[in-house]
Design a protein around this motif. Structure first.
Motif, PDB file in Angstrom:
ATOM      1  N   ILE A   1       0.851  -1.192   0.000  1.00  0.00           N
ATOM      2  CA  ILE A   1       0.000   0.000   0.000  1.00  0.00           C
ATOM      3  C   ILE A   1       0.890   1.246   0.000  1.00  0.00           C
ATOM      4  N   PRO A   2       0.671   2.152  -0.921  1.00  0.00           N
ATOM      5  CA  PRO A   2       1.542   3.325  -1.006  1.00  0.00           C
ATOM      6  C   PRO A   2       1.398   4.234   0.214  1.00  0.00           C
ATOM      7  N   ARG A   3       2.492   4.935   0.556  1.00  0.00           N
ATOM      8  CA  ARG A   3       2.453   5.830   1.725  1.00  0.00           C
ATOM      9  C   ARG A   3       1.573   7.042   1.431  1.00  0.00           C
ATOM     10  N   GLN A   4       0.922   7.526   2.487  1.00  0.00           N
ATOM     11  CA  GLN A   4       0.040   8.688   2.347  1.00  0.00           C
ATOM     12  C   GLN A   4       0.598   9.824   3.201  1.00  0.00           C
ATOM     13  N   GLN A   5      -0.180  10.880   3.324  1.00  0.00           N
ATOM     14  CA  GLN A   5       0.246  12.029   4.135  1.00  0.00           C
ATOM     15  C   GLN A   5       0.081  11.741   5.627  1.00  0.00           C
ATOM     16  N   PHE A   6      -0.547  10.620   5.959  1.00  0.00           N
ATOM     17  CA  PHE A   6      -0.824  10.345   7.379  1.00  0.00           C
ATOM     18  C   PHE A   6      -0.447   8.886   7.685  1.00  0.00           C
ATOM     19  N   ASP A   7      -0.257   8.579   8.949  1.00  0.00           N
ATOM     20  CA  ASP A   7       0.050   7.204   9.361  1.00  0.00           C
ATOM     21  C   ASP A   7      -1.145   6.291   9.068  1.00  0.00           C
ATOM     22  N   ILE A   8      -0.867   5.125   8.500  1.00  0.00           N
ATOM     23  CA  ILE A   8      -1.963   4.158   8.276  1.00  0.00           C
ATOM     24  C   ILE A   8      -1.679   2.912   9.118  1.00  0.00           C
ATOM     25  N   PRO A   9      -2.496   2.654  10.114  1.00  0.00           N
ATOM     26  CA  PRO A   9      -2.314   1.385  10.827  1.00  0.00           C
ATOM     27  C   PRO A   9      -2.991   0.241  10.056  1.00  0.00           C
ATOM     28  N   ILE A  10      -2.278  -0.886   9.929  1.00  0.00           N
ATOM     29  CA  ILE A  10      -2.869  -2.091   9.318  1.00  0.00           C
ATOM     30  C   ILE A  10      -2.991  -3.105  10.444  1.00  0.00           C
ATOM     31  N   GLN A  11      -4.207  -3.563  10.716  1.00  0.00           N
ATOM     32  CA  GLN A  11      -4.387  -4.486  11.834  1.00  0.00           C
ATOM     33  C   GLN A  11      -5.103  -5.753  11.369  1.00  0.00           C
ATOM     34  N   ALA A  12      -4.724  -6.875  11.973  1.00  0.00           N
ATOM     35  CA  ALA A  12      -5.454  -8.123  11.737  1.00  0.00           C
ATOM     36  C   ALA A  12      -6.210  -8.416  13.025  1.00  0.00           C
ATOM     37  N   ALA A  13      -7.508  -8.712  12.897  1.00  0.00           N
ATOM     38  CA  ALA A  13      -8.314  -8.893  14.110  1.00  0.00           C
ATOM     39  C   ALA A  13      -9.189 -10.126  13.996  1.00  0.00           C
ATOM     40  N   ILE A  14      -9.404 -10.764  15.165  1.00  0.00           N
ATOM     41  CA  ILE A  14     -10.423 -11.827  15.250  1.00  0.00           C
ATOM     42  C   ILE A  14     -11.493 -11.265  16.172  1.00  0.00           C
TER      43      ILE A  14
END
Length: 598
Positions: free
Chosen positions: A521-534
Motif C-alpha cells: 500500500i503506497p504511503r500517504q500524508q498520514f500514518d496508516i495502521p494495518i491491523q489483523a483482528a479476530i
C-alpha cells in the motif's frame, strides 16, 4: 450406423493428447497439409500460449478400413484436474476412450481419475503408450504399470509417437475393431444429449450434441427438455475443421445445431433435445450439475461496467459450463459477482479470458471455499457461508463445518518426506501409503479443501522438483475450529480481505498479511495502521509511516518552543487528515494474500 465410432482421448496433462489428435487428423486426411499446425484443435489463443487444452473439442474424421468407409467422431479433452468437468461431459457422449500414457513419465494422478470416469460410463478403453521415441522413454516398465492398472494384455498396448506419427495406423485400426458401434434406433422419437455449447457473436449459441435415438432434420421444431423451450433447427451439420451443414443427422452421430438462441440460460449442457410434436418421455440420465470447489469475488474496476461484466460472464458460461456465478456487493469494491470455480487454474483462465475476449478489467478477491455454520439457537439448521462476511457473530456460533477432500498424490520415493510434511502443515491426515513400484509412491490424505485453494499445488511441485502429480475428490463436510480474520485499514474493516482461517494458523497468517500489505500500500500524508483482528481482538499490527514535510527546516538556532509549536501544528493537521483520508488499495494487495509464503 454400424460404421460410426465415437471416442475421446483421456490422459494426464502434457502426455501428448493434442499432438496425437493432430496425427489422427492428418492420417485420415481431415485436414490438408496447408491447414496443419501444432495443437490444431486448440483454437483459443490462451490454449496455444500455455500449451494446455481448456475446452474439449469435437471433430469428425472419415477413414477407409478394409474397403469400408467409417466415420470417427473424436473428442479431445483437457488433462488438468480443474477441467475434469469438460472430460466428464465428453465421456458421456462416447462409447470408447484412448487412454494415453507418456512412456517417459508413466501413470500419473489425473490418468487414474480420468480412467475411473471412463470406466463408470462403461467405455471401451484402448491403452496407448505415447512418446516411445524419446531417449528417456521406458516402455517395458510403463507397460507393466498399465497392465497392473487396466488388467489388459501386453499385446493390447499400442506403441505410438505423436511427434513422428509412428503407430497412428494401429490406433485407427484398434478404434474400429474394439470400440462398439453406437446403439439406438432411428424409429424411436428423437433423443439427443447436449454435451457442449459455443457462443458465436453472429449466429447465437451453437449447441453440440450426440444423437442417441431418432434423427434431427433441418427446419424441424425441437424442444429442450430441461427448460421446456421450443426452437426451429435452422441449421444442423457435422463438425470437421469447419462446420459442414447437412439435412439430417441420425442416430449415433455427433453434430451441431444453430437455432438463433441468444440467451445463455436457455442452454443447459447435459440437457436432452427431442422433437416438439412427438417428444420422447425419458430424459438422458447420468448428467450431474457442476460442484464448484473455489469461490472468489469478481468485481469491475469501474462500477459502471457492472452490466457489461454480467453480459460477458453469461457468454463465457456458454463456453465453460463449469463457471457458476451470483451477484453480490462489497463495501470496499461495490457491485460484483461471487463466482464458483473448479480450481485455481480455472480462476486464472476465466480472469484472463474476461480481459482478452471481452475487454473487461476485473478485480478478483481472495478465493475461499463454501462452509456450513450452525448457530446455538438452531444447531440443526446449517447456514451456507460462501463469503466470510456471512459468518454469524462468534457469540452466537455453535460450530463451523468445512469441506474435506481425499487427495491422491503420486510421487517419487525420494520426495515422500517433503510431500508428507507439506500435507501435514496444511492440516492433512495421511490415510494410506502404497508403493506402486520401488520408485513411485501413492499417498492418500484427508485434507481441508481451504488449505489447497491457495498455494498448495505450486508448493507441491516445488518440494517434489515437479515430480508429484495431484488429484482430489470431495468427501463431505467436517467440523473444524475456524475463525474469521478481518483486516482493518485505518480502523476500517476491508471486507474483501477477510478470510475464514483455522484457529491455529490465524496469528501467523494475520501477521504475514499485515507485513505484505505494508509493502504494497503506497504511503500517504498520514500514518496508516494495518491491523489483523479476530472479532474485537487485534492479533497483529503494522504501520505505514506518513510522508512528512520538514516544517522545522526554517528554524535554525533559537528557542525549542518555536520548533515544538510548528510540529504540534503539523500533528493536528495529520490527525484531521487521517479522519477524512481514505486509503486506496491496489489490485496487487488483493492477490498478494495468496502468495504469503513467497
Amino acid at each position: 450406423m454400424k460404421n460410426i465410432r465415437n471416442f475421446c482421448i483421456i490422459a494426464h496433462i502434457d502426455h501428448g493428447k493434442s499432438t496425437l489428435a493432430d496425427r489422427l487428423l492428418g492420417a485420415t486426411q481431415t485436414v490438408t497439409a496447408r491447414e496443419e499446425k501444432a495443437q490444431l484443435l486448440d483454437n483459443m489463443d490462451l490454449e496455444r500460449e500455455r500449451g494446455i487444452t481448456i475446452k474439449s473439442h469435437a471433430i469428425q474424421m472419415e477413414y477407409k478400413y478394409k474397403g469400408e468407409d467409417y466415420i470417427l467422431n473424436l473428442i479431445d479433452t483437457p488433462g488438468h484436474v480443474d477441467f475434469s468437468y469438460e472430460v466428464s461431459r465428453s465421456i458421456a457422449a462416447c462409447e470408447g476412450a484412448l487412454l494415453i500414457v507418456d512412456a517417459a513419465q508413466s501413470i500419473q494422478a489425473q490418468t487414474i481419475s480420468n480412467l475411473y470416469l471412463a470406466l463408470e460410463n462403461d467405455l471401451e478403453i484402448i491403452p496407448v503408450l505415447n512418446k516411445v521415441d524419446l531417449p528417456s522413454a521406458n516402455p517395458e516398465e510403463v507397460s507393466d504399470d498399465i497392465i497392473d492398472l487396466l488388467g489388459c494384455k501386453l499385446e493390447d498396448i499400442i506403441h505410438a509417437s505423436g511427434k513422428t506419427g509412428f503407430g497412428v495406423e494401429n490406433i485407427l485400426a484398434a478404434i474400429i475393431e474394439k470400440i462398439p458401434a453406437p446403439k439406438g434406433s432411428k424409429e424411436e422419437p428423437l433423443q439427443a444429449l447436449i454435451f457442449d455449447s459455443v457462443y458465436n457473436p453472429f449466429r447465437g449459441i451453437e449447441v453440440i450434441f450426440r444423437v442417441k435415438n431418432g434423427e434431427i432434420r433441418k427446419g424441424q421444431k425441437i424442444k429442450f427438455m430441461a427448460t421446456g423451450n421450443e426452437y426451429f433447427a435452422d441449421e444442423v451439420g457435422t463438425l470437421k475443421l469447419n462446420q459442414v451443414p447437412k439435412d439430417v443427422i441420425s442416430t449415433g452421430d455427433v453434430g451441431y445445431l444453430i437455432s438463433g438462441i441468444k440467451e445463455a440460460k436457455e442452454v443447459k449442457v447435459g440437457d436432452t433435445i427431442t422433437d416438439a410434436k412427438t417428444p420422447t418421455t425419458n430424459m438422458i440420465v447420468g448428467f450431474e450439475d457442476v460442484k464448484p470447489m473455489v469461490f472468489a469475488g469478481i468485481y469491475p474496476v469501474d462500477t459502471e461496467d457492472y452490466e457489461d461484466l454480467r453480459a460477458s460472464m453469461e457468454k463465457l458460461q456458454l463456453n465453460d459450463a463449469s463457471l457458476v456465478f451470483a451477484p453480490e456487493s462489497s463495501a470496499a469494491l461495490g457491485f460484483g459477482f461471487r463466482c464458483g470455480f473448479l480450481g485455481m487454474l480455472h480462476l486464472e483462465i476465466i480472469q484472463e479470458r474476461l480481459e482478452r475476449e471481452f475487454d473487461m478489467t476485473v478485480i478478483t478477491t481472495v478465493p475461499n471455499v463454501s462452509y456450513l455454520a450452525y448457530t446455538k439457537k438452531e444447531p440443526d439448521t446449517p447456514i451456507v457461508v460462501n463469503n466470510p462476511s456471512d459468518l454469524p457473530e462468534p457469540s452466537k456460533l455453535d460450530r463451523v463445518e468445512e469441506p474435506f477432500i481425499k487427495a491422491t498424490i503420486i510421487t517419487k520415493s525420494d520426495f515422500v518426506g517433503n510431500v508428507m510434511s507439506l500435507c501435514i502443515e496444511k492440516r492433512g491426515i495421511i490415510t494410506n501409503q502404497t508403493y506402486l513400484t520401488t520408485e513411485r509412491v501413492e499417498l492418500n490424505f484427508d485434507m481441508p479443501l481451504a488449505e489447497i485453494v491457495f498455494d498448495f499445488y505450486d508448493r507441491l511441485k516445488t518440494v517434489s522438483k515437479g515430480y508429484a502429480s495431484f488429484d482430489y475428490s470431495p468427501i463431505g463436510m467436517r467440523a473444524s475450529k475456524l475463525v474469521k480474520l478481518d483486516v482493518l485499514l485505518n480502523g476500517n474493516s476491508v471486507d474483501a480481505l477477510s478470510a475464514l482461517i483455522h484457529e491455529d494458523n490465524a496469528y501467523n497468517i494475520g501477521k504475514k498479511m499485515c507485513e505484505k500489505l505494508r509493502e504494497l500500500i503506497p504511503r500517504q500524508q498520514f500514518d496508516i495502521p494495518i491491523q489483523a483482528a479476530i472479532g474485537a481482538k487485534i492479533i497483529a499490527r503494522e504501520t505505514i509511516k506518513a510522508l512528512r514535510k520538514d516544517v522545522t527546516a526554517k528554524c535554525y538556532g533559537g528557542d525549542i518552543s518555536r520548533k515544538r509549536k510548528l510540529l504540534e501544528k503539523q500533528k493536528k493537521g495529520k490527525k484531521r487528515m487521517r479522519q477524512v483520508g481514505n486509503v486506496e488499495i491496489p489490485q496487487e494487495a488483493f492477490m498478494a494474500v495468496l502468495k504469503l509464503n513467497d
